[in-house]
Structures are given as C-alpha cells and as structure tokens.
Design a protein around this motif. Structure first.
Motif, short mmCIF file in Angstrom:
data_model
loop_
_atom_site.label_atom_id
_atom_site.label_comp_id
_atom_site.label_asym_id
_atom_site.label_seq_id
_atom_site.Cartn_x
_atom_site.Cartn_y
_atom_site.Cartn_z
N ALA A 226 0.58 -0.50 -0.11
CA ALA A 226 -0.10 0.15 0.07
C ALA A 226 0.96 1.21 -0.21
O ALA A 226 0.67 2.46 -0.96
N GLU A 227 2.36 1.81 0.54
CA GLU A 227 2.86 2.46 0.61
C GLU A 227 3.76 2.11 -0.64
O GLU A 227 3.58 3.67 -1.20
N TYR A 228 3.45 1.56 -1.57
CA TYR A 228 4.45 1.67 -2.42
C TYR A 228 3.46 2.13 -3.45
O TYR A 228 3.98 3.28 -4.23
N ILE A 229 2.12 1.68 -3.48
CA ILE A 229 1.48 1.73 -4.19
C ILE A 229 0.84 3.39 -4.73
O ILE A 229 0.74 4.24 -5.59
N LYS A 230 0.68 3.74 -2.72
CA LYS A 230 -0.07 5.05 -3.01
C LYS A 230 0.72 5.86 -3.90
O LYS A 230 0.20 7.03 -4.00
N ARG A 231 2.13 5.76 -4.25
CA ARG A 231 3.01 7.14 -4.09
C ARG A 231 3.07 7.73 -5.73
O ARG A 231 3.15 8.93 -6.23
N PHE A 232 1.98 6.93 -6.69
CA PHE A 232 1.81 7.11 -8.24
C PHE A 232 0.08 8.34 -8.04
O PHE A 232 0.08 8.58 -9.35
N PHE A 233 -0.12 8.09 -7.22
CA PHE A 233 -1.77 9.28 -6.84
C PHE A 233 -1.35 9.83 -7.32
O PHE A 233 -0.38 10.83 -7.39
N ARG A 234 -2.06 10.20 -8.94
CA ARG A 234 -1.84 11.91 -8.93
C ARG A 234 -0.61 12.26 -9.80
O ARG A 234 -0.13 13.13 -10.31
N CYS A 235 -0.22 10.88 -10.27
CA CYS A 235 1.61 11.40 -10.90
C CYS A 235 1.40 11.35 -12.73
O CYS A 235 0.15 10.85 -13.13
N ALA A 236 1.73 11.72 -13.24
CA ALA A 236 1.53 12.03 -15.26
C ALA A 236 2.69 11.47 -16.30
O ALA A 236 4.00 10.64 -14.88
N LEU A 237 2.29 10.22 -16.86
CA LEU A 237 3.42 9.67 -17.09
C LEU A 237 3.45 10.21 -18.18
O LEU A 237 2.76 10.66 -19.09
N VAL A 238 4.81 10.82 -18.55
CA VAL A 238 4.86 11.44 -19.83
C VAL A 238 4.90 11.10 -21.73
O VAL A 238 5.04 11.60 -21.86
N ASP A 239 5.19 9.21 -21.31
CA ASP A 239 4.90 9.42 -22.80
C ASP A 239 5.05 7.55 -22.35
O ASP A 239 5.11 7.05 -21.53
N GLU A 240 5.06 6.68 -23.66
CA GLU A 240 4.53 4.98 -23.51
C GLU A 240 5.90 4.36 -22.47
O GLU A 240 5.22 4.20 -22.21
N PRO A 241 6.96 5.16 -22.79
CA PRO A 241 7.96 4.17 -21.89
C PRO A 241 8.03 4.60 -20.68
O PRO A 241 7.70 3.82 -20.11
N ALA A 242 7.62 5.44 -20.83
CA ALA A 242 6.95 5.98 -18.79
C ALA A 242 5.99 5.14 -18.53
O ALA A 242 5.43 4.08 -17.20
N CYS A 243 4.69 4.78 -19.65
CA CYS A 243 3.81 3.63 -18.82
C CYS A 243 3.98 2.39 -18.96
O CYS A 243 3.26 1.73 -18.42
N ASN A 244 5.00 2.19 -20.08
CA ASN A 244 5.69 0.67 -19.57
C ASN A 244 6.68 0.49 -18.61
O ASN A 244 6.57 -0.70 -17.55
N GLU A 245 7.24 1.18 -18.45
CA GLU A 245 7.98 1.45 -16.74
C GLU A 245 7.30 1.13 -15.88
O GLU A 245 7.54 0.37 -14.96
N LEU A 246 5.98 2.23 -15.48
CA LEU A 246 5.64 2.10 -14.61
C LEU A 246 4.28 0.61 -14.13
O LEU A 246 5.01 -0.32 -13.36
N TYR A 247 4.26 -0.29 -15.52
CA TYR A 247 3.77 -1.90 -15.53
C TYR A 247 4.71 -2.44 -14.56
O TYR A 247 5.13 -4.24 -13.85
N ARG A 248 6.44 -2.23 -15.64
CA ARG A 248 7.48 -3.14 -15.01
C ARG A 248 7.59 -3.25 -13.06
O ARG A 248 7.94 -3.81 -12.42
N SER A 249 7.93 -1.66 -12.93
CA SER A 249 7.82 -1.19 -11.64
C SER A 249 7.26 -2.34 -10.83
O SER A 249 7.15 -2.77 -9.82
N ILE A 250 5.77 -2.03 -10.50
CA ILE A 250 4.38 -2.75 -10.40
C ILE A 250 5.23 -4.22 -10.25
O ILE A 250 4.88 -4.90 -9.26
N ARG A 251 5.63 -4.79 -11.46
CA ARG A 251 5.19 -6.84 -11.45
C ARG A 251 6.25 -6.21 -10.46
O ARG A 251 6.84 -7.80 -9.90
N ASN A 252 7.48 -6.03 -10.46
CA ASN A 252 8.62 -6.38 -9.69
C ASN A 252 8.90 -6.29 -8.70
O ASN A 252 8.77 -6.55 -7.92
N THR A 253 7.87 -5.17 -8.08
CA THR A 253 7.43 -4.86 -6.99
C THR A 253 6.58 -6.60 -6.38
O THR A 253 6.89 -6.71 -5.54
N VAL A 254 6.03 -6.69 -6.97
CA VAL A 254 4.52 -7.95 -6.73
C VAL A 254 5.28 -8.74 -6.18
O VAL A 254 5.45 -9.88 -5.69
N ASP A 255 6.61 -9.34 -7.37
CA ASP A 255 7.17 -10.34 -7.36
C ASP A 255 8.14 -10.43 -6.33
O ASP A 255 8.92 -11.09 -5.60
#
Length: 115
Positions: free
Chosen positions: A24-53
């Motif tokens: 919860a502490e990890y995921i809440k920090r993304f609230f109201r953040c901007a993703l400036v481009d497609e690579p940032a969207c991919n990085e968000l997904y990768r980061s969440i997946r790594n944290t879950v793992d």
C-alpha cells in the motif's frame, strides 16, 4: 501520449498484514502522477510487477499477489485464492492528458492582464 494516474485504490482489508502495508505504501505514491510518454507507462507496469514479485518472495508463506492488466493503462493487483472471488488488493487507472495549459494557451482570452 501523456497519461495521468487519476485513481489508485487500495482496499483496507488487505493492508492488515506486513505485506499488504508495504505494498500500500509503495502503490499510493503513484496517485496523481503524470506519465509523460509510452516508455513511462511501460516502466510503471514493470515497476509494479517487480514489486509484486519481490513481495511474494519476501513473504513466501502468504498467498501470492498477482497483477492483471485490464488494458495497457489500467491494472488490478489481486490475491488469487483459486476461485472466481479473488480478492482485489489495489486498482490503478490512468487517463489520457488531453491538453496542457500554460499562460500562453489559446484557450485563455486576451485582455485579462493585470492593470
């Protein structure tokens, strides 16, 4: 395309464990953040997946968390308990940024300057 994270929902029932609180502490920090481009969207997904793992490895006795993508920009993190009623832990939704306003934007009327 720029995107904006407009919703991060963490279900309180799942934050009673150390694993749940940490996530919860990890995921809440993304609230109201901007993703400036497609690579940032991919990085968000990768980061969440790594944290879950990593959390699944750190807490091997708990039921593993899984990540599911409803679309490229909307994610659900859940506990798969083997039936249809899997427990959702968190949801993340993004929306496209349609425009960025600054003081020179054509939407603003001229003549509204300070006197």
């Amino acid at each position: 395309m720029k995107r904006f994270i407009d919703r991060v929902t963490v279900y309180a029932a799942n934050t009673k464990t150390k694993k749940g609180k940490e996530f919860a502490e990890y995921i809440k920090r993304f609230f109201r953040c901007a993703l400036v481009d497609e690579p940032a969207c991919n990085e968000l997904y990768r980061s969440i997946r790594n944290t879950v793992d990593n959390l699944n490895k750190k807490y091997p006795l708990s039921i593993p968390y899984k990540i599911d993508s409803f679309s490229r920009y909307s994610f659900r993190i859940y506990i798969d308990n083997g039936n249809v009623n899997s427990n959702t832990i968190a949801l993340i939704d993004t929306v496209p940024v349609l425009d960025v306003l600054d003081d020179h934007h054509p939407y603003f009327e001229e003549g509204g300057q300070d006197e």
